[in-house]
Enzyme design. Sequence first.
Site, PDB file in Angstrom:
ATOM      1  CG  ASP A   9      -1.807   1.224   1.296  1.00 18.63           C
ATOM      2  OD1 ASP A   9      -2.224   1.711   0.230  1.00 18.63           O
ATOM      3  OD2 ASP A   9      -2.083   1.693   2.414  1.00 18.63           O
ATOM      4  CD  GLU A  68      -4.984   1.063  -2.346  1.00 16.61           C
ATOM      5  OE1 GLU A  68      -5.889   0.361  -1.860  1.00 16.61           O
ATOM      6  OE2 GLU A  68      -4.527   2.070  -1.779  1.00 16.61           O
ATOM      7  CG  ASP A 141      -0.783   3.519   6.178  1.00 18.31           C
ATOM      8  OD1 ASP A 141      -1.590   3.968   5.347  1.00 18.31           O
ATOM      9  OD2 ASP A 141      -0.194   4.230   7.014  1.00 18.31           O
TER      10      ASP A 141
END
Length: 160
Positions: A9, A68, A141
């Site tokens: 991420d 992502e 996160d």
Amino acid sequence: MNLKILGIDPGSKNCGYAIIERSKGKNILIEAGLIKIKPSTLQYQITELCEGLDLIFKNHSFDEVAIEDIFFAYNPKTVLKLAQFRGALSLKILQIHGDFAEYTPLQVKKAVTGKAKATKEQVAFMVKRLLGLSKDIKPLDITDAIAIALTHAANLRTRV
């Protein structure tokens, strides 16, 4: 067959990462954490991110990597900064590992919770449930990185 997946991420302050192993139809969390990026010049922050990723790849080997994709942001400066981080991250992954998968936040939310508009807290709840964990994982996160890895594991399962 065991399959090791790294989920990432990306962020400009913290970069969440998670390593899951898919074994006998189950996903097992191997490790999860943060690459912390200190406030500094953009060049130094990008260097910190790449060095953190280097350490992860030195300590583990992966069959698959998923990250992502950039989300929409209202502030153009934020988008540009995130794009630079993501570009550096993409190059580093390609140099070390090779190809990787990309998922939008909506794809990740839908895969993990069944709802594309789920909140980060709902994603965190489902990550905990899907992995059978007893403790909450913080910060978000990290749960996002786990969700990205789980999304990729599910996507691989449907392609086979």
